[in-house]
Design a protein around this motif. Structure first.
Motif, PDB file in Angstrom:
ATOM      1  N   ALA A  28       0.836  -1.201   0.000  1.00 56.54           N
ATOM      2  CA  ALA A  28       0.000   0.000   0.000  1.00 56.54           C
ATOM      3  C   ALA A  28       0.871   1.251   0.000  1.00 56.54           C
ATOM      4  CB  ALA A  28      -0.939  -0.002   1.210  1.00 56.54           C
ATOM      5  N   GLU A  53       2.168   1.958  -3.439  1.00 59.05           N
ATOM      6  CA  GLU A  53       1.142   2.577  -4.293  1.00 59.05           C
ATOM      7  C   GLU A  53       0.966   4.056  -3.964  1.00 59.05           C
ATOM      8  OE1 GLU A  53      -0.173   1.165  -6.975  1.00 59.05           O
ATOM      9  OE2 GLU A  53       1.031  -0.606  -6.480  1.00 59.05           O
ATOM     10  N   VAL A  54       0.934   4.395  -2.676  1.00 60.39           N
ATOM     11  CA  VAL A  54       0.795   5.800  -2.269  1.00 60.39           C
ATOM     12  C   VAL A  54       1.998   6.596  -2.751  1.00 60.39           C
ATOM     13  CG1 VAL A  54       0.719   7.388  -0.294  1.00 60.39           C
ATOM     14  CG2 VAL A  54      -0.681   5.306  -0.273  1.00 60.39           C
ATOM     15  N   ARG A 105       1.886   7.115  -6.517  1.00 54.22           N
ATOM     16  CA  ARG A 105       0.777   7.970  -6.959  1.00 54.22           C
ATOM     17  C   ARG A 105       0.888   9.401  -6.426  1.00 54.22           C
ATOM     18  NH1 ARG A 105      -3.153   5.040  -5.002  1.00 54.22           N
ATOM     19  NH2 ARG A 105      -3.326   6.267  -3.119  1.00 54.22           N
ATOM     20  N   GLU A 106       1.266   9.544  -5.161  1.00 51.56           N
ATOM     21  CA  GLU A 106       1.227  10.849  -4.498  1.00 51.56           C
ATOM     22  C   GLU A 106       2.593  11.492  -4.291  1.00 51.56           C
ATOM     23  OE1 GLU A 106      -1.739  12.165  -3.854  1.00 51.56           O
ATOM     24  OE2 GLU A 106      -2.792  10.335  -4.428  1.00 51.56           O
ATOM     25  N   ALA A 119      -2.129   7.680   5.283  1.00 52.13           N
ATOM     26  CA  ALA A 119      -2.417   7.396   3.874  1.00 52.13           C
ATOM     27  C   ALA A 119      -2.198   5.914   3.568  1.00 52.13           C
ATOM     28  CB  ALA A 119      -1.542   8.266   2.970  1.00 52.13           C
ATOM     29  N   LYS A 162      -5.182   4.006   4.876  1.00 48.96           N
ATOM     30  CA  LYS A 162      -6.332   4.186   3.982  1.00 48.96           C
ATOM     31  C   LYS A 162      -6.180   3.331   2.721  1.00 48.96           C
ATOM     32  CE  LYS A 162      -9.064   7.688   1.649  1.00 48.96           C
ATOM     33  NZ  LYS A 162      -9.184   9.094   1.294  1.00 48.96           N
ATOM     34  N   GLU A 163      -5.002   3.365   2.108  1.00 45.70           N
ATOM     35  CA  GLU A 163      -4.747   2.585   0.881  1.00 45.70           C
ATOM     36  C   GLU A 163      -4.883   1.081   1.142  1.00 45.70           C
ATOM     37  OE1 GLU A 163      -3.781   1.886  -3.129  1.00 45.70           O
ATOM     38  OE2 GLU A 163      -4.180   3.815  -2.184  1.00 45.70           O
ATOM     39  N   SER A 215       4.282   0.697 -10.525  1.00 41.68           N
ATOM     40  CA  SER A 215       4.239   1.443  -9.265  1.00 41.68           C
ATOM     41  C   SER A 215       5.503   1.228  -8.444  1.00 41.68           C
ATOM     42  CB  SER A 215       3.031   1.041  -8.427  1.00 41.68           C
ATOM     43  OG  SER A 215       1.847   1.414  -9.049  1.00 41.68           O
TER      44      SER A 215
END
Length: 191
Positions: free
Chosen positions: A14, A17-18, A21-22, A31, A34-35, A94
């Motif tokens: 996760a 991925e964060v 992406r961010e 975060a 949440k992911e 990713s």
């Protein structure tokens, strides 16, 4: 710190991925929770702080990018290894983008820079040793040059593929191998 390896891996996935992406500014323990779809505070049970999370992301990226054992057995050929590498990077986009973010974050965090240098230095040395011990063509310098060339190709392929659109990527990889790892005329690799 919690020790459930499956949960830790899911949280690190996760986090990757964060991060991809961010960017590094968007990477927080909240975060990640949440992911991963877990209750708020779960990641903080596994990672003491953000710096520890970044170091563990580094290791997880490599776990996810290990080549299939089948690729490394049987007759080896550098072009095939490079095609497999590019396929893994595309499949795990990713992961590679997260690694680029870690490199950028390392320019701002000396402790991460040191960890990256150690980790990636050891990885590069292992790759060079594998190449040379496998009897593949080329010498140490050629293998390092090939690593640097592939790193650039992969970055462009994953971030601005339109740049490479006019050039067949497999042809570029074949040319890199041919030019950077030449064989001696009698078919023996260079020393």
């Amino acid at each position: 710190m919690r020790q459930n390896p499956e949960r830790r891996a899911a949280l690190l996935d996760a986090a990757i991925e964060v991060l991809a992406r961010e960017g590094s500014r968007g990477l927080t323990l909240r975060a990640v929770d949440k992911e991963a779809g877990v209750p708020t505070g779960t990641a903080s049970n596994y990672f003491a702080n953000r710096a520890q999370l970044l170091g563990q992301i580094l290791r997880r990226t490599r776990e996810r990018l290990v080549p299939d054992e089948g690729v490394l057995t049987g007759p080896l050929d550098t072009a095939t290894l490079l095609r497999d590498l590019l396929a893994r990077m595309r499949r795990e986009r990713s992961v590679h983008i997260a690694m680029l973010e870690l490199r950028l974050e390392g320019t701002r965090r000396p402790e991460l820079q040191e960890e990256l240098a150690r980790f990636q230095g050891a990885e590069l040395e292992a790759n060079v040793a594998f190449h040379l011990e496998s009897g593949l063509p080329g010498d140490r310098t050629g293998v390092v040059l090939l690593y640097l060339a592939m790193l650039g190709l992969i970055v462009d392929d994953l971030t601005v593929p339109e740049l490479l659109a006019p050039y067949p990527v497999e042809g570029l990889m074949d040319a890199m191998v041919e030019r950077l790892l030449p064989e001696r005329p009698e078919g023996r690799p260079t020393p």
